[in-house]
Design a protein around this motif. Structure first.
Motif, PDB file in Angstrom:
ATOM      1  N   VAL B 124       0.535  -1.096   0.189  1.00 34.96           N
ATOM      2  CA  VAL B 124       0.273  -0.159   0.025  1.00 34.96           C
ATOM      3  C   VAL B 124       1.430   1.093  -0.050  1.00 34.96           C
ATOM      4  O   VAL B 124       1.157   1.895  -0.836  1.00 34.96           O
ATOM      5  N   ASN B 125       2.026   1.150   1.041  1.00 34.54           N
ATOM      6  CA  ASN B 125       3.070   2.302   0.880  1.00 34.54           C
ATOM      7  C   ASN B 125       3.200   2.792  -0.476  1.00 34.54           C
ATOM      8  O   ASN B 125       3.247   4.259  -1.102  1.00 34.54           O
ATOM      9  N   ALA B 126       3.711   1.668  -0.691  1.00 34.82           N
ATOM     10  CA  ALA B 126       4.439   1.530  -2.272  1.00 34.82           C
ATOM     11  C   ALA B 126       3.683   2.441  -3.333  1.00 34.82           C
ATOM     12  O   ALA B 126       3.943   3.235  -4.431  1.00 34.82           O
ATOM     13  N   ILE B 127       2.369   1.823  -3.263  1.00 39.95           N
ATOM     14  CA  ILE B 127       1.334   2.337  -4.468  1.00 39.95           C
ATOM     15  C   ILE B 127       0.790   3.464  -4.435  1.00 39.95           C
ATOM     16  O   ILE B 127       1.024   4.631  -4.984  1.00 39.95           O
ATOM     17  N   TYR B 128       0.970   3.970  -3.029  1.00 39.43           N
ATOM     18  CA  TYR B 128       0.221   5.332  -2.647  1.00 39.43           C
ATOM     19  C   TYR B 128       1.431   5.998  -2.941  1.00 39.43           C
ATOM     20  O   TYR B 128       1.832   7.547  -3.157  1.00 39.43           O
ATOM     21  N   ALA B 129       3.248   5.794  -2.878  1.00 40.48           N
ATOM     22  CA  ALA B 129       3.681   6.755  -3.478  1.00 40.48           C
ATOM     23  C   ALA B 129       4.454   6.957  -4.405  1.00 40.48           C
ATOM     24  O   ALA B 129       4.354   7.985  -4.777  1.00 40.48           O
ATOM     25  N   THR B 130       3.445   6.110  -5.391  1.00 34.59           N
ATOM     26  CA  THR B 130       3.980   6.323  -6.842  1.00 34.59           C
ATOM     27  C   THR B 130       2.364   7.488  -7.506  1.00 34.59           C
ATOM     28  O   THR B 130       1.569   6.931  -7.124  1.00 34.59           O
ATOM     29  N   PRO B 131       2.845   8.262  -9.088  1.00 32.14           N
ATOM     30  CA  PRO B 131       2.217   8.394  -9.033  1.00 32.14           C
ATOM     31  C   PRO B 131       0.849   8.419  -9.733  1.00 32.14           C
ATOM     32  O   PRO B 131       1.659   7.666 -10.413  1.00 32.14           O
ATOM     33  N   LEU B 132      -0.083   7.994  -9.565  1.00 30.57           N
ATOM     34  CA  LEU B 132      -1.034   7.316 -10.343  1.00 30.57           C
ATOM     35  C   LEU B 132      -1.105   8.232 -11.465  1.00 30.57           C
ATOM     36  O   LEU B 132      -1.082   6.408 -12.933  1.00 30.57           O
ATOM     37  N   VAL B 133      -0.399   9.146 -11.861  1.00 28.21           N
ATOM     38  CA  VAL B 133      -0.800   8.816 -13.516  1.00 28.21           C
ATOM     39  C   VAL B 133      -0.087   8.155 -14.471  1.00 28.21           C
ATOM     40  O   VAL B 133      -0.334   8.343 -15.174  1.00 28.21           O
ATOM     41  N   ALA B 134       1.455   7.747 -13.873  1.00 25.89           N
ATOM     42  CA  ALA B 134       2.105   7.142 -14.408  1.00 25.89           C
ATOM     43  C   ALA B 134       1.539   5.951 -14.887  1.00 25.89           C
ATOM     44  O   ALA B 134       2.068   5.691 -15.793  1.00 25.89           O
ATOM     45  N   LEU B 135       0.751   5.578 -13.364  1.00 27.82           N
ATOM     46  CA  LEU B 135       0.323   3.645 -14.186  1.00 27.82           C
ATOM     47  C   LEU B 135      -1.267   4.029 -15.086  1.00 27.82           C
ATOM     48  O   LEU B 135      -1.817   3.231 -16.044  1.00 27.82           O
ATOM     49  N   VAL B 136      -1.714   5.338 -15.556  1.00 26.98           N
ATOM     50  CA  VAL B 136      -3.053   5.270 -16.358  1.00 26.98           C
ATOM     51  C   VAL B 136      -3.127   4.616 -17.807  1.00 26.98           C
ATOM     52  O   VAL B 136      -3.553   3.641 -18.240  1.00 26.98           O
ATOM     53  N   PRO B 137      -1.549   4.638 -18.221  1.00 24.24           N
ATOM     54  CA  PRO B 137      -1.327   4.138 -19.711  1.00 24.24           C
ATOM     55  C   PRO B 137      -1.931   2.858 -19.570  1.00 24.24           C
ATOM     56  O   PRO B 137      -2.357   1.768 -20.674  1.00 24.24           O
ATOM     57  N   LEU B 138      -0.695   1.858 -19.046  1.00 27.80           N
ATOM     58  CA  LEU B 138      -0.928   0.665 -17.882  1.00 27.80           C
ATOM     59  C   LEU B 138      -2.405   0.089 -18.091  1.00 27.80           C
ATOM     60  O   LEU B 138      -2.835  -0.892 -18.294  1.00 27.80           O
ATOM     61  N   LEU B 139      -3.140   1.048 -17.500  1.00 31.09           N
ATOM     62  CA  LEU B 139      -4.882   0.246 -17.124  1.00 31.09           C
ATOM     63  C   LEU B 139      -5.073   0.255 -18.615  1.00 31.09           C
ATOM     64  O   LEU B 139      -6.329  -0.733 -18.658  1.00 31.09           O
ATOM     65  N   ILE B 140      -4.761   1.547 -18.891  1.00 28.95           N
ATOM     66  CA  ILE B 140      -5.695   1.417 -20.385  1.00 28.95           C
ATOM     67  C   ILE B 140      -5.263   0.376 -21.410  1.00 28.95           C
ATOM     68  O   ILE B 140      -5.793  -0.364 -21.751  1.00 28.95           O
ATOM     69  N   LEU B 141      -4.196   0.010 -21.017  1.00 28.88           N
ATOM     70  CA  LEU B 141      -3.448  -1.058 -22.052  1.00 28.88           C
ATOM     71  C   LEU B 141      -4.512  -2.527 -20.829  1.00 28.88           C
ATOM     72  O   LEU B 141      -4.329  -3.262 -22.067  1.00 28.88           O
ATOM     73  N   TRP B 142      -4.655  -2.542 -20.016  1.00 30.14           N
ATOM     74  CA  TRP B 142      -5.218  -3.466 -19.597  1.00 30.14           C
ATOM     75  C   TRP B 142      -6.611  -3.749 -19.929  1.00 30.14           C
ATOM     76  O   TRP B 142      -7.455  -4.546 -19.672  1.00 30.14           O
ATOM     77  N   PHE B 143      -6.783  -2.670 -19.862  1.00 24.61           N
ATOM     78  CA  PHE B 143      -9.086  -2.917 -19.263  1.00 24.61           C
ATOM     79  C   PHE B 143      -9.394  -1.830 -21.036  1.00 24.61           C
ATOM     80  O   PHE B 143     -10.480  -1.525 -20.583  1.00 24.61           O
ATOM     81  N   GLY B 144      -8.952  -1.784 -22.107  1.00 22.03           N
ATOM     82  CA  GLY B 144      -9.005  -0.876 -23.080  1.00 22.03           C
ATOM     83  C   GLY B 144      -9.685   0.168 -23.123  1.00 22.03           C
ATOM     84  O   GLY B 144      -9.617   1.318 -22.020  1.00 22.03           O
ATOM     85  N   LEU B 145      -9.909   0.773 -23.813  1.00 24.92           N
ATOM     86  CA  LEU B 145     -10.419   2.772 -23.640  1.00 24.92           C
ATOM     87  C   LEU B 145     -12.212   2.972 -23.552  1.00 24.92           C
ATOM     88  O   LEU B 145     -12.166   3.647 -23.511  1.00 24.92           O
ATOM     89  N   GLY B 146     -12.274   1.663 -22.820  1.00 23.98           N
ATOM     90  CA  GLY B 146     -13.836   2.138 -22.782  1.00 23.98           C
ATOM     91  C   GLY B 146     -14.554   2.267 -21.053  1.00 23.98           C
ATOM     92  O   GLY B 146     -13.682   3.092 -20.769  1.00 23.98           O
TER      93      GLY B 146
END
Ligand SMILES: Nc1ncnc2c1ncn2[C@@H]1O[C@H](COP(=O)(O)OP(=O)(O)O)[C@@H](O)[C@H]1O
Ligand SMILES: [Mg+2]
Lengths: 255, 282
Positions: B124-146
């Protein structure tokens, strides 16, 4: 006859620090017993052990003839800081013990107002603890404990944080209630006067590690009120003996 | 000594005389009027300055309030604003709602069971410390554009502030109250219901306050990255076609939405936990 509560050779340590040292104590059925002792000597610890909130390292505590392993049935505690839930109204706080014991709605609805009346809180049921005075909070804590109809009532300096005048009123209220219900009470205080006014027996404990230094019977007749006790011819004498024992407990056998 | 005593007695005597009450009321009313005058003036000054400056600048770079108002009317007329607003609102409600529903029980379990704490704390600490914006492209890769992808992005922005606040709340339960519960022989369910959960409520509300703001950020980012829906897309579309006045319209709508969300969470905070905003009386 079984004692309401008995401690046999009870010892306890906190990280190697001896807090209770071979404590022997017996509370007869229906007696009001007060424990006094220097602050930090282990009174709260002893009471918490009786309530099953903390274990002992040696010896045994029995309530109603049964060894205490965790909070026993038939025991209720009144806490020093009142222990009311800030998010519950006075009414819901008093009802707490009945609710978690799974009593019926009807029974709760009948019982709670009775005990609220007993502690003179009628009219304050809908207020939250932060909206009432410290004395009223302690009354609510007492009502909550009484409402579950315990056979043993444990009280840890319940009036220590209220002002002197309110405390006298609370003493008289507690005396009235107790003289009618005759529950076995173990009451912790550091005030000699409070101990004499309320109790049948005063138990004096030594400074840490706590041992029982002496027992003093308070042979002042009941019904009592704060003023009649303080005016009683035996009062000064009993007070003197308590004081001596307490002094002995404070300074006795210095290491 | 005598004078101070008599002063005290007078000070504590019952209600103040009517002329004192009246003076006090008048003073308060005039202060209130002054406050609103200053507020209205401040808005007017900014709008006028904006207008005066706005009409002189190249309309590709900036737009005056009148142009924005015109664009607003046009976008309401042709329905683009309302449909984009509803699309965004749906994503927000689903993402934020799911975050609330999942984070609170998760946090309470995390806080109450030490092995769970030891197992997840560092993640939790690690994820919270990560700027979530950086993970957005990854989330889109996983879950698509919808829709799913957008809702998940909003969820992940709202989830951590909620989780961490609820955890803090459950950790800071008054120990005496836990002892009260134990002495009344409460079952675990009752400890949660009567002690842990209510004492976490002010913390959860603070988390909700934070999460409301974060989820809007998540929403706009999600709509920038995914295909053409929502207020975020309207911003992007207007900017790409250099229709700056139209770009301001969804921005202002999002701003109003944010203010409204904060208002709702503050209101809830007062309603749900009235004891928490009161000073302790001793
Ligand atoms: N949970 C605990 N851990 C370690 N030490 C404790 C704990 N509770 C009490 N003590 C210590 O035990 C001693 C007795 O405490 P307590 O029973 O509260 O005294 P009293 O109620 O007579 O003032 C004190 O020195 C206190 O610091
Ligand atoms: Mg104590």
């Amino acid at each position: 006859m079984t004692a309401a509560c008995e401690c046999r050779d009870v010892s306890k340590w906190f990280d190697g620090l001896s807090v209770l040292d071979h404590v022997d104590l017996e509370v007869p059925e229906g007696a009001f017993v007060t424990i006094i002792g220097p602050s930090g000597c282990g009174k709260t610890t002893l009471l918490r052990a009786m309530a099953g909130l903390t274990g002992v390292d040696a010896g045994e505590i029995k309530i109603g003839g049964r060894t205490v392993m965790g909070p026993p049935e038939g025991v209720a505690m009144v806490f020093q800081g009142s222990g009311l839930m800030p998010w519950k109204t006075i009414y819901d706080n008093v009802a707490f013990g009945l609710v978690v014991a799974g009593r019926s709605r009807r029974e709760i609805g009948q019982t709670v107002p009775r005990f609220i009346e007993k502690v003179n809180l009628t009219g304050y049921e809908r207020l939250y603890p932060y909206q009432v005075s410290g004395g009223m909070r302690q009354r609510a804590g007492l009502a909550r404990a009484l409402a579950v109809d315990p056979s043993v009532l444990l009280m840890d300096e319940p009036f220590a944080s209220v002002d002197a005048q309110t405390r006298e009123v609370l003493h008289d209220e507690l005396l009235t209630i107790w003289e009618r219900e005759r529950k076995s009470v173990v009451f912790v205080t550091h005030s000699i006067d409070e101990a004499i006014v309320l109790s049948d027996v005063v138990v004096v404990m030594s400074r840490r590690p706590a041992r029982v230094t002496g027992l003093i019977e308070v042979d002042i007749p009941r019904p009592r009120r704060e003023r009649t006790v303080r005016g009683h011819p035996r009062y000064a004498d009993i007070r003197e003996r308590c004081w001596e024992l307490l002094e002995e407990a404070r300074h006795g056998d210095q290491p | 000594m005598a004078t101070s005593l008599s002063l005290e007695r007078r000070a504590s005597s019952s209600a103040p005389p009517p002329e004192v009450v009246e003076r006090e009321r008048r003073r308060r009313r005039s202060r209130h009027r002054l406050m609103w005058t200053v507020r209205v003036l401040s808005v007017a000054v900014v709008l006028v300055a904006w207008q005066v400056y706005g009409v002189r600048v190249n309309p590709i770079l900036f737009a005056p309030p009148t142009a924005i108002a015109e664009a607003f009317v046009a976008m309401v007329r042709d329905g683009t604003l309302l449909s984009a607003f509803l699309q965004s609102l749906l994503v927000l409600v689903v993402g934020l709602g799911a975050a609330i529903v999942v984070s609170i029980p998760a946090a309470l379990v995390w806080a109450r069971y030490d092995p769970v704490d030891w197992a997840v704390q560092h993640y939790v600490n690690a994820i919270y410390a990560t700027p979530l914006v950086a993970l957005v492209p990854l989330l889109i890769l996983w879950f698509g554009l919808g829709f799913l992808s957008r809702a998940i992005i909003v969820f992940s922005f709202a989830f951590f502030p909620l989780l961490l606040n609820a955890y803090q709340g459950a950790k800071s339960v008054d120990r005496e109250l836990l002892e009260v519960a134990r002495s009344f022989r409460c079952r675990e369910y009752h400890v949660w219901r009567h002690v842990v959960l209510p004492s976490s409520v002010p913390f959860i509300m603070a988390g909700l306050n934070l999460a409301a703001g974060r989820s809007l950020v998540g929403l706009i980012i999600a709509e920038f990255y995914t295909t053409g829906t929502g207020l975020g897309y309207l911003v992007l579309q207007a900017a790409n076609t250099f229709r700056t006045a139209r770009m301001f319209v969804p921005v202002i709508v999002v701003m109003v939405l944010g203010v409204a969300l904060l208002g709702v969470t503050r209101y809830l905070q007062r309603r749900v936990a009235p004891w928490s905003s009161q000073p302790e009386r001793q």
